[in-house]
Scaffold this motif. Structure first.
Motif, PDB file in Angstrom:
ATOM      1  N   PRO A 214       0.811  -1.226   0.000  1.00 22.52           N
ATOM      2  CA  PRO A 214       0.000   0.000   0.000  1.00 22.52           C
ATOM      3  C   PRO A 214       0.843   1.275   0.000  1.00 22.52           C
ATOM      4  O   PRO A 214       0.405   2.300  -0.531  1.00 22.52           O
ATOM      5  CB  PRO A 214      -0.841  -0.123   1.284  1.00 22.52           C
ATOM      6  CG  PRO A 214      -0.149  -1.122   2.128  1.00 22.52           C
ATOM      7  CD  PRO A 214       0.528  -2.057   1.181  1.00 22.52           C
TER       8      PRO A 214
ATOM      9  N   SER B  73       1.598   1.919  -3.541  1.00 23.39           N
ATOM     10  CA  SER B  73       0.389   2.385  -4.220  1.00 23.39           C
ATOM     11  C   SER B  73       0.151   3.862  -3.946  1.00 23.39           C
ATOM     12  O   SER B  73      -0.264   4.611  -4.835  1.00 23.39           O
ATOM     13  CB  SER B  73      -0.822   1.567  -3.769  1.00 23.39           C
ATOM     14  OG  SER B  73      -0.728   0.223  -4.217  1.00 23.39           O
ATOM     15  N   LEU B  74       0.436   4.294  -2.715  1.00 23.35           N
ATOM     16  CA  LEU B  74       0.271   5.709  -2.379  1.00 23.35           C
ATOM     17  C   LEU B  74       1.319   6.571  -3.067  1.00 23.35           C
ATOM     18  O   LEU B  74       1.018   7.683  -3.531  1.00 23.35           O
ATOM     19  CB  LEU B  74       0.349   5.898  -0.861  1.00 23.35           C
ATOM     20  CG  LEU B  74      -0.875   5.449  -0.060  1.00 23.35           C
ATOM     21  CD1 LEU B  74      -0.657   5.704   1.430  1.00 23.35           C
ATOM     22  CD2 LEU B  74      -2.126   6.174  -0.535  1.00 23.35           C
TER      23      LEU B  74
ATOM     24  N   LEU C 245       0.142   6.995  -6.421  1.00 28.46           N
ATOM     25  CA  LEU C 245      -1.035   7.864  -6.455  1.00 28.46           C
ATOM     26  C   LEU C 245      -0.672   9.341  -6.474  1.00 28.46           C
ATOM     27  O   LEU C 245      -1.314  10.143  -7.169  1.00 28.46           O
ATOM     28  CB  LEU C 245      -1.917   7.550  -5.240  1.00 28.46           C
ATOM     29  CG  LEU C 245      -3.223   8.334  -5.107  1.00 28.46           C
ATOM     30  CD1 LEU C 245      -4.167   7.993  -6.256  1.00 28.46           C
ATOM     31  CD2 LEU C 245      -3.881   8.034  -3.755  1.00 28.46           C
TER      32      LEU C 245
ATOM     33  N   TYR D 133      -3.797  -0.086   4.857  1.00 24.56           N
ATOM     34  CA  TYR D 133      -4.455  -0.202   3.553  1.00 24.56           C
ATOM     35  C   TYR D 133      -5.776   0.571   3.548  1.00 24.56           C
ATOM     36  O   TYR D 133      -6.085   1.281   2.574  1.00 24.56           O
ATOM     37  CB  TYR D 133      -4.705  -1.672   3.221  1.00 24.56           C
ATOM     38  CG  TYR D 133      -5.734  -1.891   2.137  1.00 24.56           C
ATOM     39  CD1 TYR D 133      -5.432  -1.638   0.801  1.00 24.56           C
ATOM     40  CD2 TYR D 133      -7.015  -2.334   2.448  1.00 24.56           C
ATOM     41  CE1 TYR D 133      -6.385  -1.824  -0.193  1.00 24.56           C
ATOM     42  CE2 TYR D 133      -7.971  -2.522   1.464  1.00 24.56           C
ATOM     43  CZ  TYR D 133      -7.653  -2.267   0.144  1.00 24.56           C
ATOM     44  OH  TYR D 133      -8.600  -2.456  -0.836  1.00 24.56           O
TER      45      TYR D 133
ATOM     46  N   ALA E  62      -5.076   4.053   3.144  1.00 24.09           N
ATOM     47  CA  ALA E  62      -4.695   4.324   1.757  1.00 24.09           C
ATOM     48  C   ALA E  62      -5.921   4.425   0.859  1.00 24.09           C
ATOM     49  O   ALA E  62      -5.958   5.250  -0.068  1.00 24.09           O
ATOM     50  CB  ALA E  62      -3.751   3.230   1.258  1.00 24.09           C
TER      51      ALA E  62
ATOM     52  N   PHE F  69      -6.979   7.447  -1.481  1.00 26.99           N
ATOM     53  CA  PHE F  69      -7.242   7.149  -2.888  1.00 26.99           C
ATOM     54  C   PHE F  69      -8.558   7.789  -3.343  1.00 26.99           C
ATOM     55  O   PHE F  69      -8.606   8.469  -4.379  1.00 26.99           O
ATOM     56  CB  PHE F  69      -7.275   5.632  -3.078  1.00 26.99           C
ATOM     57  CG  PHE F  69      -7.759   5.153  -4.403  1.00 26.99           C
ATOM     58  CD1 PHE F  69      -7.076   5.477  -5.577  1.00 26.99           C
ATOM     59  CD2 PHE F  69      -8.895   4.350  -4.494  1.00 26.99           C
ATOM     60  CE1 PHE F  69      -7.518   5.018  -6.812  1.00 26.99           C
ATOM     61  CE2 PHE F  69      -9.333   3.881  -5.726  1.00 26.99           C
ATOM     62  CZ  PHE F  69      -8.650   4.219  -6.881  1.00 26.99           C
TER      63      PHE F  69
ATOM     64  N   LYS G  55      -3.469   4.816 -12.042  1.00 28.14           N
ATOM     65  CA  LYS G  55      -3.373   4.898 -10.586  1.00 28.14           C
ATOM     66  C   LYS G  55      -4.426   4.030  -9.900  1.00 28.14           C
ATOM     67  O   LYS G  55      -4.192   3.505  -8.803  1.00 28.14           O
ATOM     68  CB  LYS G  55      -3.474   6.358 -10.147  1.00 28.14           C
ATOM     69  CG  LYS G  55      -2.261   7.179 -10.605  1.00 28.14           C
ATOM     70  CD  LYS G  55      -2.271   8.601 -10.076  1.00 28.14           C
ATOM     71  CE  LYS G  55      -1.009   9.344 -10.523  1.00 28.14           C
ATOM     72  NZ  LYS G  55      -0.889  10.702  -9.953  1.00 28.14           N
ATOM     73  N   SER G  56      -5.568   3.862 -10.538  1.00 31.27           N
ATOM     74  CA  SER G  56      -6.579   2.947  -9.996  1.00 31.27           C
ATOM     75  C   SER G  56      -6.089   1.509 -10.095  1.00 31.27           C
ATOM     76  O   SER G  56      -6.314   0.696  -9.191  1.00 31.27           O
ATOM     77  CB  SER G  56      -7.901   3.112 -10.752  1.00 31.27           C
ATOM     78  OG  SER G  56      -8.399   4.424 -10.621  1.00 31.27           O
TER      79      SER G  56
ATOM     80  N   MET H 258      -3.530   0.928  -7.361  1.00 31.51           N
ATOM     81  CA  MET H 258      -4.175   0.731  -6.063  1.00 31.51           C
ATOM     82  C   MET H 258      -4.779  -0.665  -5.964  1.00 31.51           C
ATOM     83  O   MET H 258      -4.869  -1.243  -4.871  1.00 31.51           O
ATOM     84  CB  MET H 258      -5.249   1.795  -5.849  1.00 31.51           C
ATOM     85  CG  MET H 258      -5.898   1.761  -4.475  1.00 31.51           C
ATOM     86  SD  MET H 258      -4.737   1.892  -3.081  1.00 31.51           S
ATOM     87  CE  MET H 258      -4.123   3.580  -3.306  1.00 31.51           C
TER      88      MET H 258
ATOM     89  N   SER I  34      -2.752  -3.280  -4.222  1.00 33.87           N
ATOM     90  CA  SER I  34      -2.976  -3.314  -2.768  1.00 33.87           C
ATOM     91  C   SER I  34      -4.305  -3.980  -2.456  1.00 33.87           C
ATOM     92  O   SER I  34      -4.450  -4.671  -1.446  1.00 33.87           O
ATOM     93  CB  SER I  34      -2.968  -1.889  -2.200  1.00 33.87           C
ATOM     94  OG  SER I  34      -1.697  -1.300  -2.307  1.00 33.87           O
TER      95      SER I  34
ATOM     96  N   HIS J 123     -10.468  -0.011  -9.710  1.00 35.29           N
ATOM     97  CA  HIS J 123      -9.734  -0.620  -8.594  1.00 35.29           C
ATOM     98  C   HIS J 123     -10.362  -1.942  -8.178  1.00 35.29           C
ATOM     99  O   HIS J 123      -9.667  -2.957  -8.007  1.00 35.29           O
ATOM    100  CB  HIS J 123      -9.721   0.364  -7.419  1.00 35.29           C
ATOM    101  CG  HIS J 123      -9.534  -0.267  -6.079  1.00 35.29           C
ATOM    102  ND1 HIS J 123      -8.314  -0.727  -5.631  1.00 35.29           N
ATOM    103  CD2 HIS J 123     -10.429  -0.526  -5.080  1.00 35.29           C
ATOM    104  CE1 HIS J 123      -8.452  -1.233  -4.415  1.00 35.29           C
ATOM    105  NE2 HIS J 123      -9.724  -1.127  -4.068  1.00 35.29           N
TER     106      HIS J 123
END
Length: 349
Positions: free
Chosen positions: A10, A13-14, A17, A67, A70, A74, A89-90, A93, A96, A217
């Motif tokens: 995660p 992923s951030l 993002l 998560y 996050a 998101f 970006k989706s 994410m 995660s 996502h």
């Protein structure tokens, strides 16, 4: 505590993002589908870590709550995104979503604590796949490695046909399980579906990008989950004895002992013992050497599964070889290699 490495998922992923650099944005996918598969080939031996049950649980909880934090960030960021960046970006994410959202929900969903069950359902809600809680525990674990199980991939079945069959038949299976237990009005599958649909509609009324990003996502998370399902039981069947299936054993799941896939997935690759002893927590699972063995870790197998000819070329001989090994009078025999259904397959003596 080595399992804390999972929190990197995660975190990455951030980072993706909030970055505008395309390489940084795509870095979670590069790590998941290129770096980790390569690292899994390193013959690194990692035995069960020492520590109290409370410590192992706290690590799991920490990753789960980070998560969820996050996911909030998101959703807050989605209104600012458009076009390619919204999709990318989706997608990042979603990595995660499957590694933590679904995998940790899988771990917690096998426990008896109300708090842990609630956390499992909350995690599954973040990927719009609450049906997993019902179908996995009460359907998949009962019917695994049989024709009745939607989540068991069939010999010669492509990943892409499996996605469709597993998702739709899994929903139907969960609905029937609930209907048999609770009737129609108290059917939790109807409730869960309405929860997810209502949340998606609420996001759409708030901001279209939020709805689209969350939908992407969720969809990608579920597709990745089903890919994991595909590789875990491919081609393995339980025999029928006097009209009843034999007891679930480690031989009905593919086992993998590759370090990095194990750590990032909280020992999910030790799937053979998980199905034999479903209540056993992740930190107690051991590798079963007598179970069929994957040639590499989950990360690499997921990539390979996307290329059906290569998958069949590698895995079909392993399925036949394994059945021949455990019983030299039993092997998987496809009637017509051009077809790809279990109706073309039998276990012969």
């Amino acid at each position: 505590m080595v399992y804390l490495l999972c929190i990197l998922v995660p975190i990455m992923s951030l980072v993706s993002l909030y970055s505008d650099n395309i390489w940084v944005v795509c870095s979670p996918a590069v790590c998941a589908f290129i770096i980790v598969p390569i690292l899994d080939f390193i013959p690194f031996k990692f035995h069960l870590a020492k520590g109290s049950q409370k410590t192992f649980n706290n690590v799991l909880y920490a990753v789960c709550f980070f998560y969820l934090f996050a996911i909030v960030l998101f959703l807050n960021k989605l209104p600012e995104l458009n076009g390619t960046m919204l999709v990318l970006k989706s997608f990042m994410m979603a990595l995660s979503g499957v590694v933590v959202g679904i995998n940790c929900a899988h771990e917690l969903g096998h426990r008896n604590s109300r708090g842990e069950i609630l956390l499992a359902k909350t995690l599954l809600f973040t990927v719009s796949y609450m049906q997993f809680f019902i179908e996995h525990n009460r359907g998949h674990h009962k019917n695994v490695s049989t024709l009745e199980d939607p989540a068991t991939s069939r010999y010669n079945e492509t990943l892409y046909s499996f996605w469709i069959r597993s998702m739709f038949m899994g929903w139907i299976s969960a609905f029937k399980i609930e209907k048999k237990s609770n009737g129609l009005l108290k059917n939790r599958m109807i409730h869960y579906s309405l929860y997810s649909l209502s949340f998606l509609m609420a996001l759409g009324l708030t901001n279209t990008n939020m709805m689209l990003g969350f939908a992407i996502h969720s969809f990608v998370s579920v597709i990745l989950l089903e890919t994991v399902n595909y590789i875990e039981h491919y081609g393995l069947l339980r025999k029928k004895v006097n009209g009843r299936y034999e007891k679930v054993a480690p031989i009905h799941s593919w086992n993998s002992d590759c370090f990095f896939s194990r750590v990032f997935l909280f020992e999910l690759p030790r799937h053979s013992e998980h199905h034999a002893i479903a209540y056993k927590p992740y930190f107690e699972l051991e590798s079963v050497e007598t179970a069929p063995q994957m040639p590499t870790g989950y990360a690499g197998m997921i990539v390979l599964a996307a290329f059906s000819p290569a998958w069949f070329r590698l895995m079909n001989p392993r399925v036949n070889q394994y059945y021949s090994h455990i019983n030299n009078t039993q092997k998987m025999v496809p009637f017509t290699m051009a077809k790809s259904t279990y109706s073309d397959l039998e276990v012969v003596a």
